[in-house]
Design a protein around this motif. Sequence first.
Motif, PDB file in Angstrom:
ATOM      1  N   VAL A 132     -10.529  -9.247   5.706  1.00 28.75           N
ATOM      2  CA  VAL A 132      -9.292  -9.625   5.633  1.00 28.75           C
ATOM      3  C   VAL A 132      -8.906  -9.962   4.318  1.00 28.75           C
ATOM      4  N   ALA A 133      -9.458 -10.804   3.502  1.00 29.42           N
ATOM      5  CA  ALA A 133      -9.195 -11.222   2.383  1.00 29.42           C
ATOM      6  C   ALA A 133      -8.831 -10.139   1.250  1.00 29.42           C
ATOM      7  N   LEU A 134      -9.628  -9.100   1.339  1.00 31.54           N
ATOM      8  CA  LEU A 134      -9.584  -7.985   0.469  1.00 31.54           C
ATOM      9  C   LEU A 134      -8.415  -7.193   0.831  1.00 31.54           C
ATOM     10  N   GLN A 135      -8.082  -7.045   1.907  1.00 33.34           N
ATOM     11  CA  GLN A 135      -6.778  -6.590   2.249  1.00 33.34           C
ATOM     12  C   GLN A 135      -5.622  -7.055   2.068  1.00 33.34           C
ATOM     13  N   GLU A 136      -5.846  -8.410   2.135  1.00 35.10           N
ATOM     14  CA  GLU A 136      -4.435  -9.222   1.591  1.00 35.10           C
ATOM     15  C   GLU A 136      -4.401  -9.049   0.124  1.00 35.10           C
ATOM     16  N   GLN A 137      -5.572  -9.095  -0.614  1.00 36.73           N
ATOM     17  CA  GLN A 137      -5.708  -8.912  -2.047  1.00 36.73           C
ATOM     18  C   GLN A 137      -5.089  -7.694  -2.428  1.00 36.73           C
ATOM     19  N   LEU A 138      -5.018  -6.423  -1.904  1.00 39.60           N
ATOM     20  CA  LEU A 138      -4.646  -5.174  -2.029  1.00 39.60           C
ATOM     21  C   LEU A 138      -3.085  -5.244  -1.789  1.00 39.60           C
ATOM     22  N   ILE A 139      -2.623  -5.756  -0.705  1.00 43.40           N
ATOM     23  CA  ILE A 139      -1.385  -5.636  -0.153  1.00 43.40           C
ATOM     24  C   ILE A 139      -0.419  -6.347  -0.806  1.00 43.40           C
ATOM     25  N   ASN A 140      -0.860  -7.658  -1.045  1.00 44.37           N
ATOM     26  CA  ASN A 140      -0.023  -8.623  -1.817  1.00 44.37           C
ATOM     27  C   ASN A 140      -0.096  -8.858  -3.504  1.00 44.37           C
ATOM     28  N   LYS A 141      -1.202  -8.207  -3.860  1.00 46.08           N
ATOM     29  CA  LYS A 141      -1.350  -8.399  -5.597  1.00 46.08           C
ATOM     30  C   LYS A 141      -1.514  -6.921  -6.075  1.00 46.08           C
ATOM     31  N   ASP A 142      -2.513  -6.216  -5.737  1.00 47.38           N
ATOM     32  CA  ASP A 142      -3.093  -5.225  -6.430  1.00 47.38           C
ATOM     33  C   ASP A 142      -2.101  -4.020  -6.193  1.00 47.38           C
ATOM     34  N   LEU A 143      -1.634  -3.613  -5.264  1.00 48.50           N
ATOM     35  CA  LEU A 143      -0.555  -2.497  -4.666  1.00 48.50           C
ATOM     36  C   LEU A 143       0.612  -2.788  -5.437  1.00 48.50           C
ATOM     37  N   PRO A 144       1.131  -3.879  -5.307  1.00 47.43           N
ATOM     38  CA  PRO A 144       2.409  -4.374  -5.970  1.00 47.43           C
ATOM     39  C   PRO A 144       2.500  -4.228  -7.350  1.00 47.43           C
ATOM     40  N   LEU A 145       1.516  -4.705  -8.150  1.00 48.65           N
ATOM     41  CA  LEU A 145       1.135  -4.424  -9.613  1.00 48.65           C
ATOM     42  C   LEU A 145       1.171  -2.979  -9.638  1.00 48.65           C
ATOM     43  N   PHE A 146       0.393  -2.281  -9.340  1.00 49.27           N
ATOM     44  CA  PHE A 146       0.418  -0.784  -9.207  1.00 49.27           C
ATOM     45  C   PHE A 146       1.557  -0.008  -9.457  1.00 49.27           C
ATOM     46  N   ASN A 147       2.249  -0.477  -8.357  1.00 44.45           N
ATOM     47  CA  ASN A 147       3.530   0.065  -8.158  1.00 44.45           C
ATOM     48  C   ASN A 147       4.482  -0.117  -9.293  1.00 44.45           C
ATOM     49  N   GLN A 148       4.343  -1.181 -10.299  1.00 40.93           N
ATOM     50  CA  GLN A 148       5.122  -1.609 -11.326  1.00 40.93           C
ATOM     51  C   GLN A 148       4.408  -0.778 -12.457  1.00 40.93           C
ATOM     52  N   ILE A 149       3.574  -0.495 -12.677  1.00 41.26           N
ATOM     53  CA  ILE A 149       3.007   0.002 -13.988  1.00 41.26           C
ATOM     54  C   ILE A 149       2.852   1.870 -13.568  1.00 41.26           C
ATOM     55  N   PHE A 150       2.981   2.210 -12.125  1.00 38.61           N
ATOM     56  CA  PHE A 150       2.879   3.811 -12.111  1.00 38.61           C
ATOM     57  C   PHE A 150       4.005   4.578 -12.255  1.00 38.61           C
ATOM     58  N   PRO A 151       4.247   5.506 -13.100  1.00 39.24           N
ATOM     59  CA  PRO A 151       5.651   6.352 -13.424  1.00 39.24           C
ATOM     60  C   PRO A 151       6.333   6.575 -12.359  1.00 39.24           C
ATOM     61  N   LYS A 152       5.783   7.092 -11.161  1.00 44.38           N
ATOM     62  CA  LYS A 152       6.328   7.559  -9.973  1.00 44.38           C
ATOM     63  C   LYS A 152       6.293   6.517  -9.027  1.00 44.38           C
ATOM     64  N   GLU A 153       7.364   6.985  -7.957  1.00 43.30           N
ATOM     65  CA  GLU A 153       7.362   6.030  -6.656  1.00 43.30           C
ATOM     66  C   GLU A 153       6.422   6.418  -5.615  1.00 43.30           C
ATOM     67  N   PHE A 154       5.803   5.531  -4.957  1.00 43.37           N
ATOM     68  CA  PHE A 154       4.813   5.738  -3.691  1.00 43.37           C
ATOM     69  C   PHE A 154       4.908   4.465  -3.199  1.00 43.37           C
TER      70      PHE A 154
END
Length: 692
Positions: A88-110
Amino acid sequence: MLHSQIKSDIKQCYENLGAQLDNFIPRRAQNYLVAEIAKTLAGEYHPKHRMLVAEAGTGIGKSLAYLLGGIPFALFNNKKILISTATVALQEQLINKDLPLFNQIFPKEFSFILAKGRQRYCCTHKLEACCITDKDQQVVLWEEKPKKSDLELLKRMLKASEAQKWDGDRDSWPTAIPNHIWQQIVADKHSCHAGLPKHRSCPFAKAREHLEKADVIVANHALLMADIELGGGIILPEPEQTIYVIDEAHHLPQVARDFSSAAASLKGAANWLEKLNQSVGKLAELADYKKSGRFQTALNETIAHLIPSLRQIAANIDPAQFNKDGIYRFEHGELPEWLVEEAKSCKEASKKALQSLGKVHDLIAERTKDNEILPRLGEQALAESGFYLQRLENLEKVWTLMAQPNKDKGAPLARWIEKNPEREGDYIIEVSPLEVGYRLDQLLWSRAAGSILVSATLRALNQFDYFCRQAGIFEKDSTRFLALASPFDYPNNARLVIPAMQLEPQADKFTDLLIKTLPEYLEGEKSSLVLFSSYWQMNKVAEELRPLMKKNKWELLIQGEESRNLTLKKHKENCQKGKASILFGTGSFSEGLDLPGDLLTNLIITKIPFAVPTSPVEEAHAEYIESRGGNPFMQISVPEASKKLIQSAGRLLRKEQDSGRVVLLDRRVISRRYGKALLDSLPPFKRVIEYS
């Protein structure tokens, strides 16, 4: 070849990342992993078998690497990305930290979403039914009369749900929900579906609304296995349209094995079958006797066969065959002739019962949907029949596996009977595969659009062979393998100390020696973690050392005495105050524990983490290897110990600036032939071998 647009997107992401993060330092190993993921998915190593297996040491940043390498490729090629984790810890890291960060740096919406299986959500209709105190109206079938405290908890949950203060997710309820309560209200595929008005806005339906539209789905290994066991594309996207990123991949084989296992109690099954027999007439009436009569008759007949058969099996079991742990294991998976015949008979009867009840259930669903019966009556009946269908599915699985003959090739099934600790005189029939690699290959790897398997620990004894056997990676020549070392400066930042112990861990007096030796390696240290091989040994040592700890004003925190979160919180508070803090833990503290910087500078491992093959599955696996002329110790025990020892040692350095020492109180790494291989598989700490 990798399309130029994908290369451009990855490059743009990386440039944006540098601008987004303060003190961003490019990591060579991370860049290399990104490139290899993208090239593997593009088919540059193999046009069809697009698989990468990568061991990425702590500090490389593997989660950001597979987002950088995978998402641009998936979106360009109109594929889904499924990231599966074990914790669960890694899922939370991905959902709350890593993917929101990637959403900011990726040039397209996902878009991205966290997916959970039905088992994590309650059925509000079942919850309402459970809160009815009138026995005649109570729909959900309690095996035993519910306690007052159970009913009070259920009513609090219903009140919170109706007030929209609880979303029906088991993980979001503020306290742990006992399993026997949860099983009464959990959503199930038979009675909980959007075709019925009562369930169109249920917690599970709400949670799944956006799943199909998401570009990136985060799930756990259990949900992944549930989907592919159903054929794939039932809960999660179709494998052929999905790029799988399996993080914490070393856990997947065990999860797969658990999913392929089955167990059922004899008396317990006979009891609920009796209750089903009493309810069949009522269910058939709601389904319309003209259409359901023959199914009712078939169901009554098969139940009349099953109940005495299950009781006869219990009566025929020889109590003398059980070991001290209450286990009766069948050597080489071979059942006695009498049980073979009973298993075949129970298999056919449970299969017929499942089919008959399924037909009645479907007829009730049709009549409910067409408003031929009152919705309240129809949905109550569907909840009841759905409850029994789940149990019949499990019963059929157990007896199908018990009746399945051993194959000429491959490992047999492990089969055993266990005394039921919760019901005197009852037995639990249990079956498990020994090797599940072929299932993973057949259901997942051979169908996936691409597969990226990553973990900090995939190799055993510096080889991928053991993991490949477990995970069903048979196409080794067309699979890309990487072993990327951590960027940490191990020789300068950490020492591996092997003290001059007079005894080895298997000696009778070793625990006494631990009590005598540990204070020497705790003295002067502010933050320590001591990993033990068993709870018994940990508690014995703690009991003997408490007076010394108190005298020296060392704070001792023991796994299990309080919740994990509270234990770690107290440890962090002690360290921040400069107070000496000592954690005592067992195997579960050797993985997933993140104590960076001053929170851990002194790690003590009391012994090489060899697993004792006491479970029926482990014993059966060892027996199978011996039957083929192999050595279970060298083929299973040593590789497993190597992985666990690496995981344990990995608790020390969590960030590049961390430092400290690992103390291994087991001289077998230098006294036994296999020891050198274990030692060489560890990170390149500066070694200090002490002699008396």
